[in-house]
Design a protein around this motif. Structure first.
Motif, short mmCIF file in Angstrom:
data_model
loop_
_atom_site.label_atom_id
_atom_site.label_comp_id
_atom_site.label_asym_id
_atom_site.label_seq_id
_atom_site.Cartn_x
_atom_site.Cartn_y
_atom_site.Cartn_z
N TYR B 33 0.83 -1.20 0.00
CA TYR B 33 0.00 0.00 0.00
C TYR B 33 0.87 1.25 0.00
O TYR B 33 1.97 1.26 0.54
CB TYR B 33 -0.87 0.06 1.27
N TYR B 35 0.40 5.31 1.20
CA TYR B 35 -0.41 6.32 1.86
C TYR B 35 0.30 7.66 1.79
O TYR B 35 1.53 7.73 1.76
CB TYR B 35 -0.62 5.99 3.34
N GLN B 37 0.54 11.16 4.08
CA GLN B 37 0.25 11.67 5.41
C GLN B 37 0.44 13.18 5.40
O GLN B 37 1.53 13.68 5.13
CB GLN B 37 1.17 11.02 6.45
N GLY B 40 -3.07 17.15 9.99
CA GLY B 40 -4.49 17.44 10.12
C GLY B 40 -5.39 16.63 9.22
O GLY B 40 -6.61 16.77 9.28
N GLN B 41 -4.80 15.78 8.37
CA GLN B 41 -5.63 14.98 7.47
C GLN B 41 -5.41 13.50 7.62
O GLN B 41 -6.00 12.72 6.90
CB GLN B 41 -5.36 15.39 6.02
N GLY B 42 -4.56 13.12 8.49
CA GLY B 42 -4.33 11.70 8.70
C GLY B 42 -3.65 11.05 7.51
O GLY B 42 -2.93 11.69 6.75
N LEU B 43 -3.90 9.76 7.35
CA LEU B 43 -3.32 9.00 6.25
C LEU B 43 -4.40 8.74 5.21
O LEU B 43 -5.51 8.32 5.55
CB LEU B 43 -2.80 7.65 6.74
N LEU B 45 -5.17 6.79 1.45
CA LEU B 45 -4.70 5.71 0.59
C LEU B 45 -4.56 6.20 -0.85
O LEU B 45 -5.53 6.72 -1.43
CB LEU B 45 -5.66 4.53 0.67
N ASP B 59 -8.04 6.31 -2.53
CA ASP B 59 -8.91 7.48 -2.45
C ASP B 59 -8.36 8.70 -3.17
O ASP B 59 -9.12 9.58 -3.57
CB ASP B 59 -9.16 7.82 -0.97
N PHE B 88 4.35 13.61 3.39
CA PHE B 88 5.08 12.46 3.89
C PHE B 88 4.40 11.21 3.32
O PHE B 88 3.18 11.07 3.45
CB PHE B 88 5.03 12.47 5.42
N LEU B 90 4.00 7.09 3.05
CA LEU B 90 4.21 5.85 3.78
C LEU B 90 3.83 4.65 2.94
O LEU B 90 2.77 4.63 2.31
CB LEU B 90 3.36 5.83 5.06
N GLN B 100 -1.57 -4.26 8.94
CA GLN B 100 -0.57 -3.69 8.04
C GLN B 100 0.68 -3.28 8.81
O GLN B 100 0.60 -2.84 9.95
CB GLN B 100 -1.16 -2.49 7.30
N PHE B 102 4.17 -0.82 8.49
CA PHE B 102 4.54 0.39 7.79
C PHE B 102 6.04 0.58 7.68
O PHE B 102 6.80 0.18 8.57
CB PHE B 102 3.92 1.61 8.51
#
Lengths: 108, 111
Positions: B33, B35, B37, B40-43, B45, B59, B88, B90, B100, B102
Protein backbone atom coordinates in the motif's frame (compact mmCIF):
# COMPACT_ATOMS: atom_id res chain seq x y z
CA UNK A 1 -19.13 5.21 2.59
CA UNK A 2 -16.80 4.55 5.47
CA UNK A 3 -15.74 7.32 7.78
CA UNK A 4 -13.52 7.55 10.85
CA UNK A 5 -13.76 10.61 13.05
CA UNK A 6 -11.26 11.65 15.68
CA UNK A 7 -12.67 14.91 17.00
CA UNK A 8 -9.60 16.04 18.93
CA UNK A 9 -6.50 17.08 16.98
CA UNK A 10 -4.62 17.83 20.19
CA UNK A 11 -5.02 16.43 23.67
CA UNK A 12 -2.94 17.29 26.71
CA UNK A 13 -3.14 15.54 30.06
CA UNK A 14 -0.98 15.51 33.17
CA UNK A 15 1.10 12.50 34.04
CA UNK A 16 -0.94 10.09 36.12
CA UNK A 17 -4.27 11.41 34.88
CA UNK A 18 -6.69 9.28 32.89
CA UNK A 19 -6.70 9.71 29.15
CA UNK A 20 -9.36 8.99 26.54
CA UNK A 21 -8.85 9.45 22.82
CA UNK A 22 -12.14 9.45 20.98
CA UNK A 23 -12.91 7.61 17.76
CA UNK A 24 -16.23 7.25 16.00
CA UNK A 25 -16.80 5.35 12.80
CA UNK A 26 -19.36 4.93 10.09
CA UNK A 27 -19.41 1.72 8.07
CA UNK A 28 -22.16 -0.38 6.59
CA UNK A 29 -20.32 -3.66 7.05
CA UNK A 30 -19.02 -5.45 10.11
CA UNK A 31 -16.32 -3.16 11.51
CA UNK A 32 -12.81 -4.20 12.33
CA UNK A 33 -11.07 -1.39 14.15
CA UNK A 34 -7.51 -0.61 15.13
CA UNK A 35 -5.50 1.97 16.98
CA UNK A 36 -2.10 2.86 15.53
CA UNK A 37 0.55 4.97 17.24
CA UNK A 38 3.46 6.99 15.92
CA UNK A 39 6.09 7.97 18.46
CA UNK A 40 8.55 10.74 17.65
CA UNK A 41 11.03 9.61 14.97
CA UNK A 42 9.55 6.12 14.82
CA UNK A 43 7.42 4.47 12.21
CA UNK A 44 3.68 4.02 12.50
CA UNK A 45 2.87 0.84 14.39
CA UNK A 46 -0.13 -1.09 15.57
CA UNK A 47 -1.14 -0.42 19.17
CA UNK A 48 -4.17 -2.65 19.45
CA UNK A 49 -7.10 -4.13 17.55
CA UNK A 50 -10.59 -4.68 18.85
CA UNK A 51 -10.70 -8.34 17.88
CA UNK A 52 -7.87 -9.25 20.22
CA UNK A 53 -9.48 -7.45 23.19
CA UNK A 54 -6.08 -7.08 24.79
CA UNK A 55 -4.42 -4.32 26.75
CA UNK A 56 -1.23 -2.92 25.28
CA UNK A 57 0.97 -0.55 27.29
CA UNK A 58 -1.98 -0.10 29.64
CA UNK A 59 -4.29 1.04 26.82
CA UNK A 60 -7.65 -0.55 26.14
CA UNK A 61 -10.36 0.12 23.58
CA UNK A 62 -13.85 -1.29 23.48
CA UNK A 63 -15.93 -1.45 20.36
CA UNK A 64 -19.38 0.00 21.03
CA UNK A 65 -21.52 -0.82 18.02
CA UNK A 66 -24.51 1.05 19.40
CA UNK A 67 -22.57 4.29 19.62
CA UNK A 68 -20.28 3.36 16.70
CA UNK A 69 -17.29 4.23 18.84
CA UNK A 70 -13.88 2.76 19.58
CA UNK A 71 -12.40 5.10 22.16
CA UNK A 72 -8.86 4.48 23.44
CA UNK A 73 -8.40 4.69 27.19
CA UNK A 74 -5.65 4.50 29.76
CA UNK A 75 -6.23 5.05 33.48
CA UNK A 76 -2.86 6.65 34.26
CA UNK A 77 -1.01 8.48 31.50
CA UNK A 78 2.79 8.28 31.30
CA UNK A 79 5.20 10.69 29.62
CA UNK A 80 6.21 8.02 27.14
CA UNK A 81 2.61 7.89 25.91
CA UNK A 82 3.09 11.21 24.16
CA UNK A 83 2.63 10.43 20.47
CA UNK A 84 0.31 10.69 17.50
CA UNK A 85 -2.59 8.25 17.66
CA UNK A 86 -4.66 7.12 14.70
CA UNK A 87 -7.90 5.19 14.73
CA UNK A 88 -8.39 3.01 11.66
CA UNK A 89 -11.20 0.98 10.14
CA UNK A 90 -10.45 -2.07 8.03
CA UNK A 91 -12.70 -2.42 5.01
CA UNK A 92 -12.94 -4.90 2.19
CA UNK A 93 -9.71 -5.91 0.47
CA UNK A 94 -8.04 -5.38 3.85
CA UNK A 95 -7.70 -1.67 3.27
CA UNK A 96 -7.33 0.61 6.23
CA UNK A 97 -9.27 3.86 6.43
CA UNK A 98 -7.67 6.24 8.92
CA UNK A 99 -8.95 9.06 11.05
CA UNK A 100 -7.15 12.38 11.09
CA UNK A 101 -5.23 11.55 14.23
CA UNK A 102 -4.90 12.94 17.75
CA UNK A 103 -1.61 14.22 19.11
CA UNK A 104 -1.40 13.31 22.78
CA UNK A 105 0.94 15.24 25.04
CA UNK A 106 1.49 14.04 28.58
CA UNK A 107 2.66 16.87 30.80
CA UNK A 108 5.19 15.88 33.49
CA UNK B 1 12.59 -2.42 12.53
CA UNK B 2 13.32 -3.76 9.14
CA UNK B 3 11.39 -5.74 6.62
CA UNK B 4 10.08 -2.66 4.84
CA UNK B 5 12.47 -0.07 3.52
CA UNK B 6 11.68 3.21 1.81
CA UNK B 7 14.15 5.35 0.00
CA UNK B 8 15.16 8.05 -0.04
CA UNK B 9 14.29 9.41 3.40
CA UNK B 10 14.11 12.96 2.05
CA UNK B 11 13.43 13.94 -1.54
CA UNK B 12 13.32 17.31 -3.19
CA UNK B 13 11.70 17.92 -6.53
CA UNK B 14 11.34 20.88 -8.80
CA UNK B 15 7.90 21.71 -10.05
CA UNK B 16 7.04 19.86 -13.25
CA UNK B 17 9.32 16.91 -12.56
CA UNK B 18 8.26 13.34 -12.00
CA UNK B 19 9.84 11.54 -9.08
CA UNK B 20 9.78 7.90 -7.97
CA UNK B 21 9.69 6.74 -4.36
CA UNK B 22 10.99 3.29 -3.59
CA UNK B 23 9.37 0.71 -1.32
CA UNK B 24 10.95 -2.71 -0.80
CA UNK B 25 9.91 -5.50 1.54
CA UNK B 26 11.41 -8.85 2.52
CA UNK B 27 8.42 -10.01 4.56
CA UNK B 28 6.99 -12.09 1.71
CA UNK B 29 3.70 -10.22 2.06
CA UNK B 30 1.37 -10.23 -0.90
CA UNK B 31 -0.35 -6.89 -0.39
CA UNK B 32 1.36 -3.51 -0.47
CA UNK B 33 0.00 0.00 0.00
CA UNK B 34 0.93 3.63 -0.45
CA UNK B 35 -0.41 6.32 1.86
CA UNK B 36 0.04 10.03 1.99
CA UNK B 37 0.25 11.67 5.41
CA UNK B 38 -0.57 15.37 5.76
CA UNK B 39 -0.89 17.35 8.99
CA UNK B 40 -4.49 17.44 10.12
CA UNK B 41 -5.63 14.98 7.47
CA UNK B 42 -4.33 11.70 8.70
CA UNK B 43 -3.32 9.00 6.25
CA UNK B 44 -5.01 8.71 2.88
CA UNK B 45 -4.70 5.71 0.59
CA UNK B 46 -3.13 6.41 -2.80
CA UNK B 47 -2.76 2.97 -4.40
CA UNK B 48 -2.70 -0.62 -3.28
CA UNK B 49 -1.69 -3.94 -4.74
CA UNK B 50 -3.00 -7.30 -3.57
CA UNK B 51 -0.78 -9.35 -5.85
CA UNK B 52 2.02 -9.03 -8.36
CA UNK B 53 1.06 -7.35 -11.64
CA UNK B 54 -2.17 -6.01 -10.18
CA UNK B 55 -2.94 -2.75 -8.41
CA UNK B 56 -5.96 -0.60 -7.58
CA UNK B 57 -6.56 3.09 -7.06
CA UNK B 58 -7.15 4.32 -3.56
CA UNK B 59 -8.91 7.48 -2.45
CA UNK B 60 -6.43 9.99 -3.88
CA UNK B 61 -4.78 8.33 -6.90
CA UNK B 62 -4.84 11.33 -9.22
CA UNK B 63 -1.36 12.46 -10.14
CA UNK B 64 0.27 9.23 -8.99
CA UNK B 65 1.22 5.97 -10.68
CA UNK B 66 2.54 2.64 -9.45
CA UNK B 67 3.84 -0.68 -10.71
CA UNK B 68 4.10 -4.11 -9.13
CA UNK B 69 6.45 -6.19 -11.24
CA UNK B 70 7.92 -8.02 -8.25
CA UNK B 71 6.44 -9.12 -4.97
CA UNK B 72 9.14 -7.29 -3.07
CA UNK B 73 8.79 -3.92 -4.74
CA UNK B 74 6.01 -1.36 -5.12
CA UNK B 75 7.43 1.95 -6.39
CA UNK B 76 5.30 5.09 -6.43
CA UNK B 77 5.76 7.78 -9.06
CA UNK B 78 4.59 11.26 -8.24
CA UNK B 79 3.89 12.92 -11.55
CA UNK B 80 3.76 16.57 -12.51
CA UNK B 81 -0.03 16.20 -12.58
CA UNK B 82 -0.10 16.00 -8.78
CA UNK B 83 -0.88 19.56 -7.79
CA UNK B 84 0.20 19.43 -4.18
CA UNK B 85 2.83 16.71 -3.84
CA UNK B 86 4.66 17.99 -0.77
CA UNK B 87 3.84 15.42 1.92
CA UNK B 88 5.08 12.46 3.89
CA UNK B 89 4.61 9.17 2.02
CA UNK B 90 4.21 5.85 3.78
CA UNK B 91 4.43 2.39 2.30
CA UNK B 92 2.81 -0.57 4.05
CA UNK B 93 2.42 -4.31 3.60
CA UNK B 94 -0.16 -6.82 4.74
CA UNK B 95 0.39 -10.51 5.32
CA UNK B 96 -3.25 -11.48 5.18
CA UNK B 97 -3.30 -12.51 8.84
CA UNK B 98 -3.20 -9.61 11.22
CA UNK B 99 -2.57 -6.03 10.21
CA UNK B 100 -0.57 -3.69 8.04
CA UNK B 101 3.09 -2.98 8.70
CA UNK B 102 4.54 0.39 7.79
CA UNK B 103 7.82 1.58 6.41
CA UNK B 104 9.76 4.56 7.80
CA UNK B 105 8.42 6.96 5.16
CA UNK B 106 9.76 9.40 2.59
CA UNK B 107 9.33 13.13 2.95
CA UNK B 108 8.86 14.77 -0.43
CA UNK B 109 9.26 18.50 -0.81
CA UNK B 110 8.54 20.39 -3.99
CA UNK B 111 10.73 23.43 -4.44
Amino acid sequence: AQRVTQPEKLLSVFKGAPVELKCNYSYSGSPELFWYVQYSRQRLQLLLRHISRESIKGFTADLNKGETSFHLKKPFAQEEDSAMYYCALQTGANNLFFGTGTRLTVIP
Amino acid sequence: DGGITQSPKYLFRKEGQNVTLSCEQNLNHDAMYWYRQDPGQGLRLIYYSQIVNDFQKGDIAEGYSVSREKKESFPLTVTSAQKNPTAFYLCATYSGRDTQYFGPGTRLTVL
